[in-house]
Design a protein around this motif. Structure first.
Motif, short mmCIF file in Angstrom:
data_model
loop_
_atom_site.label_atom_id
_atom_site.label_comp_id
_atom_site.label_asym_id
_atom_site.label_seq_id
_atom_site.Cartn_x
_atom_site.Cartn_y
_atom_site.Cartn_z
N VAL A 198 -39.75 -39.45 -13.82
CA VAL A 198 -39.64 -38.55 -14.78
C VAL A 198 -38.39 -38.72 -15.85
N VAL A 199 -38.38 -38.37 -16.75
CA VAL A 199 -37.08 -39.00 -17.72
C VAL A 199 -36.52 -37.58 -18.55
N ASN A 200 -35.17 -37.76 -18.63
CA ASN A 200 -34.81 -36.41 -19.57
C ASN A 200 -33.27 -37.08 -20.09
N GLU A 201 -32.86 -36.34 -20.90
CA GLU A 201 -31.58 -36.75 -21.67
C GLU A 201 -30.54 -36.20 -20.66
N ASP A 202 -29.49 -37.20 -20.51
CA ASP A 202 -28.36 -36.84 -19.59
C ASP A 202 -27.59 -35.83 -20.11
N PRO A 203 -27.25 -34.50 -19.52
CA PRO A 203 -26.59 -33.58 -20.28
C PRO A 203 -25.03 -34.12 -20.58
N GLU A 204 -24.69 -34.91 -19.58
CA GLU A 204 -23.43 -35.29 -19.95
C GLU A 204 -23.32 -36.09 -21.31
N TYR A 205 -24.35 -36.59 -22.09
CA TYR A 205 -24.41 -37.03 -23.32
C TYR A 205 -25.02 -36.16 -24.31
N GLN A 206 -25.25 -34.97 -24.13
CA GLN A 206 -25.47 -34.13 -25.20
C GLN A 206 -24.64 -33.73 -25.86
N TRP A 207 -24.70 -33.30 -27.22
CA TRP A 207 -23.91 -32.88 -27.97
C TRP A 207 -22.82 -31.96 -27.51
N ILE A 208 -23.41 -30.82 -26.86
CA ILE A 208 -23.02 -29.61 -26.41
C ILE A 208 -21.82 -30.29 -25.53
N ASP A 209 -21.93 -31.10 -24.65
CA ASP A 209 -21.06 -31.54 -23.93
C ASP A 209 -19.45 -31.66 -24.52
N ARG A 210 -19.52 -31.81 -25.68
CA ARG A 210 -18.03 -31.90 -26.35
C ARG A 210 -17.20 -30.58 -26.42
N ILE A 211 -18.14 -29.52 -26.45
CA ILE A 211 -17.35 -28.28 -26.38
C ILE A 211 -17.45 -27.63 -25.01
N ARG A 212 -18.20 -27.94 -23.99
CA ARG A 212 -18.24 -27.05 -23.09
C ARG A 212 -17.29 -27.66 -22.00
N THR A 213 -16.96 -26.94 -20.82
CA THR A 213 -16.07 -27.42 -19.87
C THR A 213 -16.60 -28.44 -19.13
N PRO A 214 -15.85 -29.43 -18.46
CA PRO A 214 -16.43 -30.14 -17.31
C PRO A 214 -16.96 -29.58 -16.47
N ARG A 215 -16.71 -28.29 -15.99
CA ARG A 215 -17.51 -27.85 -14.96
C ARG A 215 -18.90 -27.53 -15.41
#
Lengths: 364, 1098
Positions: B169-186
């Motif tokens: 199964v394949v998915n987008e890696d959340p680490e590379y989603q645009w949202i990652d720029r604004i959310r906390t590392p946690r």
């Protein structure tokens, strides 16, 4: 080229007791490696210095991670991070709380405060115990004191249960806590000849006989009225000690006491003459100590007073330990025969401790 | 349809201080499953809160139950500001969905935070009530059992082995989603953990469906991997072997090895009768160990529609010598057999098996290693729709990017086809010990697959096992189990490559190669001389930095040379140890920006059935040069010395005794004459790839070029382990049979920074070799208190996390054994050699005494000693097979030979009735599920309320209970091992698969003790969480444990680091071999204590 990262984690945490001791003793990693190399481990295990260094670093890291848990040893048993067999846990704790007699002798009776902590480097220089090790030992004392201060019940038992220490070590800690709490002076030059174990023994005597806890569970069930504790001396008892003064203030009683003791001693010791000559002085010394114990300041000087008022005069008269034993036994017992002396119970409670303390403190 | 998930939050302990003012915490818990969330009350001002909540009930589809984890979040209540999260626990519900595994999850779980690590513990109870589902179009696959173990699990019996299952199964890696720029590392880490948990759940469910479709009920050898492809996404893929497993009743549980092997009857005859054909053996030519070079270069580079891809020519390692003679073939029987099995296997798309050890009789012949690699360019996902999807719920990839999983599927399909064709070329219809892996650097990805080409017994693959019996018996060859698998599977007249064949040194009836490489474990019944050892080939190759297709081409050009050199190194090292076979071969090639790392690990063995290995001969190119000559002589001497030393070390005594004992005439050239006469070959001359050169008569290692000198040096720098230590990368060490209970599993990671910018290949090789050697040395040192001990399943993975960094990660287990018993080697030998009935065996050594009257008295005394040793063991055999094994007798061939007397008809009957029974049982269990959980509820209550005195309804709950830790009193000891068993114990129950993925990140790297301190505590935390989950399932051990991923990224300048770890294994309950009932919790601790002593260093 360098090893940037090097870790080894076992499912059962691997700990080398030798390295643990080096860590506790405050050796740096490099010094520890040196010591291990001198121990001949390289030849024995056909290995290299690199391997030894990597192993030592790993173990140091493990110990550092465990240290947090060792601060509250009960946690070590039900934490999940390190899988350590119970007997090994016991070793870890026992060793962590072990201390150097040289070091403890320096801080015994001092207030376990920030101020003392600042002096640790001097103590370290004086005792050749590394500063790191001094800090650990000092913090251990403080930690135990802090926990035990708030608790009711027998001191030794409290320490044993909260810190999972062996009986011997728990008793030593009880002594340290007791000394720190009552701020007994132990640092004076005249007391230098006494070892920690001498003091620990005396502390044990005091805890077992002179504290509130020593009398046993209060008969009345209103525990809250009287705190059941044995970190502090029994105030009522100290008050009662004042009554003993009669032994020296009442001229008749003093003479009667002297003659009873002298009759019993005559012919039994070479030092009889000195004993007879010094009886009044010595008796005054001991009774005065008792009478003054209501003052905190005099409690602090308890040991120095014992030495100055009793031990030193005897020593200058070259009493042997056997002489001492003989004298004190008869001195204590004769008081019972005095018909006008009514404070037998207090006298026994007082002299019992004094006797064993002086026996311990009187080195030939 | 439906299921009811119930969770209860009991208490917490050791919580962190969240309120600085009071030094306390106001904690409450959120319990979330799917989109439903429940909350407990706030427990004010305590670090040890007692929530004792109600049962939170979730009514959900079983499909969700399989996919979703139960998510428990512990928070600190704050009146004025937002509540602070303390940490989370994810609980995989899957083990509760299988009636045979755990029935309740209950215990203390570490509360984990991706930034702070473990922060206290929480006590949780979880149960599931499943309702019967008869929907044939269902999407769930509850009840399919999963095992990481790559053999038939110990308390099961394989009724049928269906074959290969795969899914990705394949998915987008959340680490590379645009949202990652604004959310906390946690938040980002948690999104990732949760997503991967979901994906693995989905993957497992899908694989389960495939298994059900095939008619199976379990997946064995389940191997799940993540490909962190960076911007192009996240792939979770898994392979496994679908089986139908029957649970053995507890009485017969330990005797998996009593599996009846119906075709060993003639074995003893085979062994004892001298083979006349032997005389025609080709030994006269001398041994030539020509490396078998690329036989099948896969199709040339091609461009896929979207993806750049290079197929790399691959090698088939069989380690065959050349110049085999055309001996007499086994005849039409063989052909018949092949035809039959082929029909059974040909129906399958990929006749692959992830198993590495097999039920007796399953593996007929092993051909050699087949592997395939291909270099791919990862493409960005062009999907703007994705960026906005906040939901962590899996996206339906079929609608969004229709081609994405298909692309990955196609890549693997390609590789598998290649493997299949390689296997065919070796005359094999199946691939066993099959595994797949990837190495990714930026946008380049190397896909690798490898396995062992093999011929399998079709008995296990046929529907219903009903036609077992006479037909099989007729077609099968009478090859003894102790050597049968070495016999060549291919046609001698039409060999896929030139090979040096001889008659089997064991049975003398069939041809064997001179060297055999495999990826499987050593079959337990194989006859081995001496001990085995770990053999590693290490290689670094520099590569220019490049981008895109240029880079991919460069890599794919390098790959065949690397494989070739690794192979040469392996071969040389094998010969240096006088061994002739490799097991568990694993070749890993890792790609970095400016270099490629190659690491091949295997366990070398001297198979009695194969010819003795020749030595290594050195020769200079210019014979005239005197000084050179001298140099060569010294090197040759050193090599010969090393060989002699190794022979002693690994107790490899040329089996002369054996041969005389068997009484077969040895083919004319004596073995002795062949020693030191064989040849190794020079390293990397291109011409060597040409097969025609294989025909050259003599081959010598020429040392006129510096490369060759380096090679020799690297050969000789491998230091043997110190006395008392052995190491191997297979399940168990060949030649050691008497394990004691000391077990210490460990994980070690080292990262090496290359500071020198101008490194040569040679320099790099040396650094890499030293790194690996030093790592091994430090293991030996750390574990010295366990001597005598063996490092088993030494699994080494290499990576190039950054430019100039080399990362080596090892997971292995150190196991103690009883030294005294190993010295009873003669006894083992005789048993291995004879494979007839026990009675025959007993007579056999006696005969041998009589025959070899000319042999020295010492010899005969040895042999008579053997007889006396053997008798008690053989007697025990009849009643107690376990006893035999623990007594140190090697995997007894007499066990399987007992099978000869079994009536096949009844066997088949039994099979069918077993199947019936299984069906019946499954039915009743389903129906009874509600009842079961009610019972466990009362159990759970008694656990939580500490009512120890409450009577327990039955044995099953007792076993559960006894292994659980009560209150806060003590922690259950959980042993972990990468092996499929724990020595001295018996697995009585498999509780389900453990598959966990964790991320840890820090922004205070220095404060945590640098990168070493950071990783050290993280690995310890991962162990702790695995142990806690196992204990909560009621287990006391993890078998087949492995750390499949350890990705570390650091930035010391920013004081930051991040690490991802993925681990897996099988949670089990095991008891001491002698015990019938599960050990009670107290004795259990005591027991593991004593072994812990062994484990810890002093």
């Amino acid at each position: 080229m360098a090893v940037e990262l090097d870790v080894f984690v076992g499912n059962t945490t691997i700990m080398d007791e030798e390295v643990y001791q080096l860590w506790l003793d405050g050796y740096t990693v490099n010094d520890a490696v040196k010591v291990r190399m001198e121990g001949g481990v390289l030849e024995e295990c056909e290995t290299s210095a690199d391997v030894l260094l990597s192993d030592t670093m790993d173990q140091y890291r493990t110990f550092q991670m465990c240290e947090r848990l060792l601060h509250s040893p009960a946690k070590l048993a039900n934490q999940l991070l390190f899988q350590i067999p119970p007997h090994r846990q016991a070793i870890l704790i026992e060793r962590y709380y072990a201390f150097d007699d040289a070091f403890v002798r320096e801080v015994l009776g001092k207030k376990l405060s920030k101020g003392t902590k600042k002096d640790l480097d001097d103590i370290s220089a004086k005792t050749t115990v590394t500063l790191k090790s001094c800090r650990r030992q000092f913090d251990n004392f403080k930690r135990v004191l802090k926990v035990v201060e708030e608790l009711k019940g027998p001191l030794v038992e409290n320490i044993r249960q909260h810190f999972l220490l062996s009986d011997k070590l728990a008793r030593d800690y009880a002594a340290i806590v007791f000394f720190a709490n009552n701020r007994f002076e132990t640092g004076k030059r005249k007391l230098q000849y006494l070892t920690f174990q001498d003091f620990a023994f005396c502390a044990g005597q005091l805890i077992n006989n002179w504290t509130v806890g020593a009398v046993g569970e209060p008969v009345d069930h209103q525990r809250s009225s009287r705190v059941y504790m044995d970190v502090d001396l029994d105030k009522e008892f100290l008050q009662e000690l004042k009554e003993l003064k009669i032994l020296i203030t009442d001229k008749d009683l003093l003479d009667q006491h002297k003659s009873l003791v002298c009759t019993a001693l005559r012919g039994k010791t070479k030092a009889f003459n000195e004993m007879e000559a010094n009886f009044k002085n010595l008796s005054r010394g001991l009774v005065n100590i008792a009478a003054k114990l209501t003052n905190t300041k005099d409690v602090r000087d308890f040991f120095i007073d014992l030495v100055e008022k009793f031990i030193e005069p005897c020593r200058s008269d070259r009493w042997t330990a056997a002489d001492m034993r003989l004298y004190l036994t008869h001195y204590t017992n004769s008081a019972h025969i005095l018909d006008t002396f009514k404070h037998q119970v207090v006298w026994d409670r007082y002299m019992g401790v004094i006797k064993s303390c002086i026996f311990k403190m009187y080195h030939d | 349809m439906p299921g009811k998930l119930k969770a209860k939050i009991v208490a917490g302990r050791h919580l962190p201080v969240m309120d600085r003012a009071s030094d306390l915490t106001d904690a409450f818990v959120e319990v979330k499953f799917g989109n439903t969330t429940f909350k407990t009350d706030v427990y004010h001002k305590s670090l040890n809160p007692q929530w004792n909540s109600e049962w939170f009930k979730f009514e959900v589809d079983d499909e969700d139950l399989q996919d979703e984890p139960l998510q428990i979040t512990v928070l600190d209540h704050d009146t004025y500001s937002a509540n602070d999260a303390i940490g989370k626990v994810y609980i995989d519900i899957d083990p509760l969905l299988c009636s045979e595994a755990a029935s309740v999850i209950s215990g203390w779980f570490p509360i984990y935070d991706t930034i702070h690590g473990i922060r206290g513990e929480i006590n949780v109870l979880v149960k599931v009530e499943l309702f019967n589902d008869l929907n044939r179009f269902r999407q769930s696959s509850c009840g399919v059992k999963f095992f990481c173990t790559t053999s038939i699990p110990r308390c099961y019996r394989a009724a049928m082995v269906h074959g290969f299952v795969e899914e990705l199964v394949v998915n987008e890696d959340p680490e590379y989603q645009w949202i990652d720029r604004i959310r906390t590392p946690r938040a980002s880490n948690e999104a990732r953990q949760r997503l991967i948990s979901l994906m693995s759940g989905e993957l497992q469910r899908k694989i389960g469906l495939k298994v059900l479709e095939m008619g199976g009920n379990a997946v064995v050898g389940y191997l799940q991997c993540f490909d962190l492809e960076g911007e192009s996404g996240l792939v979770v893929r898994a392979i496994g072997t679908a089986c139908t497993l029957d649970k053995l009743s507890s009485g017969s549980a330990p005797s998996t090895n009593t599996h009846i092997h119906p075709n060993t009857a003639p074995a003893s005859n085979a062994c004892n009768s001298p083979s006349k054909d032997g005389k025609e053996s080709p030994l006269a030519h001398g041994c030539r160990s020509t490396h078998n070079s690329p036989v099948h270069s896969a199709c040339s580079s091609q461009r896929l529609s979207q993806n750049f891809s290079v197929s790399v020519p691959t090698l088939i390692f069989t380690g065959m010598g050349s110049g085999g003679s055309a001996g007499k073939d086994a005849g039409p029987l063989k052909t018949l057999l092949r035809q039959q099995t082929q029909t059974a296997l040909e129906q399958r798309e990929f006749p692959f098996f992830t198993l590495t050890s097999f039920p007796p009789g399953f593996l007929v012949h092993a051909g050699g290693v087949v592997s395939a690699r291909s270099v791919k360019l990862l493409d960005r996902i062009h999907n703007p729709a994705l960026g906005n999807t906040r939901s962590y719920k899996l996206l339906d990839w079929n609608s969004v990017t229709a081609d994405e999983p298909e692309t990955r599927d196609a890549w693997w399909e390609e590789i598998r086809q290649e493997i299949k064709s390689h296997a065919k070329a070796l005359g094999c219809h199946a691939v066993v010990g099959y595994s797949e892996s990837t190495s990714i650097c930026e946008e380049v990805c190397i896909l690798s697959a490898s396995g062992t080409a093999a011929i399998l017994n079709p008995r296990y693959m046929r529907e219903g096992c009903l036609d077992i019996g006479s037909t099989d018996h007729r077609f099968e060859e009478p090859s003894p189990p102790s050597c049968g698998f070495c016999h060549i599977p291919y046609d001698e007249l039409n060999m896929p490559f030139p090979a040096q064949l001889t008659y089997c040194y064991h049975c003398r009836r069939q041809k064997v190669p001179d060297v055999l490489f495999t990826t499987i474990d050593l079959p337990p019944e194989a006859a081995v001389t001496g001990k085995g050892c770990l053999i590693q080939a290490r290689l670094c190759r520099l590569k220019k930095k490049a981008q895109g297709e240029v880079n991919a081409t460069a890599i794919s050009n390098l790959l065949p040379f690397m494989e070739y050199e690794l192979h040469t190194q392996l071969m040389n090292k094998l010969k240096l140890r006088s061994m002739n076979a490799l097991f568990g071969l694993r070749i890993q090639i890792s790609v970095g920006e400016n270099m490629l790392l190659g690491l091949a690990s295997a366990t070398g063995v001297y198979l009695t059935a194969l010819p003795a290995s020749g030595g290594i001969q050195i020769a200079g190119k210019t014979p005239g040069d005197l000084s050179n000559e001298h140099h060569i002589l010294t090197i040759q001497k050193r090599i010969n010395d090393t060989i002699a030393k190794n022979k002693e070390l690994y107790q490899i005594n040329p089996p002369e005794l054996t041969e005389e004992a068997v009484g077969s005439p040895i083919p004319e050239p004596r073995q002795r004459s062949r020693l030191f006469r064989s040849h190794s070959e020079s390293s990397d001359e291109l011409s060597e790839l040409d097969l025609s050169h294989g025909k050259k008569d003599a081959f010598v290692l020429e040392i006129d070029d510096t490369d060759a000198v380096e090679d020799i040096h690297s050969l000789l720098t491998d230091t043997p382990p110190p006395t008392g230590f052995y190491s191997c990368n297979t399940e168990i060490m060949p030649g050691i049979y008497n394990w004691t209970s000391g077990v210490q599993m460990f994980t070690s990671v080292r990262v090496f920074r290359l500071s020198n910018a101008n490194l040569t290949n040679q320099g790099l090789n040396k650094i890499f070799t030293d790194l690996c050697e030093n790592l091994l040395k430090s293991f030996y040192f750390k574990l010295r208190s366990m001597i005598p001990c063996c490092l088993c399943h030494l699994n080494v993975t290499v990576a190039v996390p950054e430019e100039e960094l080399i990362q080596v990660a090892v997971t292995a287990v150190a196991m103690t054994f009883d030294k005294d018993q190993t010295q009873e080697k003669p006894a083992e030998k005789v048993i291995q050699k004879g494979s007839g009935e026990i009675e025959e065996q007993l007579q056999f050594p006696l005969e041998l005494c009589a025959d070899s009257s000319s042999t020295s008295t010492q010899q005969s005394s040895k042999i008579s000693g053997t007889v006396s040793l053997l008798t008690p063991a053989a007697k025990l055999c009849h009643n107690q097979l376990v006893m035999v094994r623990s007594a140190g007798v090697p995997e007894t061939s007499n066990v399987s030979s007992r099978a000869a007397s079994v009536d096949y008809g009844s066997f088949a009957d039994r099979c069918s009735t077993w199947l019936e029974l299984l069906r019946l049982k499954a039915h009743t269990i389903r129906r009874g599920s509600v009842k079961t959980s009610r019972r466990t509820q009362s159990l759970a209550h008694s656990v939580s309320s500490l009512e120890r005195g409450s009577p327990l309804p039955e044995g099953r709950s007792r076993s559960l209970r006894s292994n659980r830790s009560f209150g806060g009193s003590s922690v259950t000891v959980v042993k972990m091992t990468p092996l499929s068993f724990l020595p001295g114990t018996r697995i009585i129950k498999y509780l389900g698969i453990i598959n966990m993925f964790f991320i840890r990140e820090t922004t205070s790297l220095r404060e945590e003790g640098g990168v070493s301190g950071f990783l050290h505590s993280f690995i310890a935390e991962v162990f702790a969480m695995v142990r806690a989950h196992v204990a909560a399932l009621g287990g006391n051990a993890v078998v087949s444990y492995s750390m499949k991923e350890c990705v570390l990224m650091e930035n010391p300048n920013k004081n930051q680091a991040q690490c991802l770890i993925n681990v897996s294994g099988d949670a089990v309950i095991c008891v001491r071999e002698t015990d019938q009932e599960p050990v009670s919790s107290s004795t259990n601790i005591g027991q593991s204590c004593s072994s812990g002593t062994d484990g810890g260093a002093t």
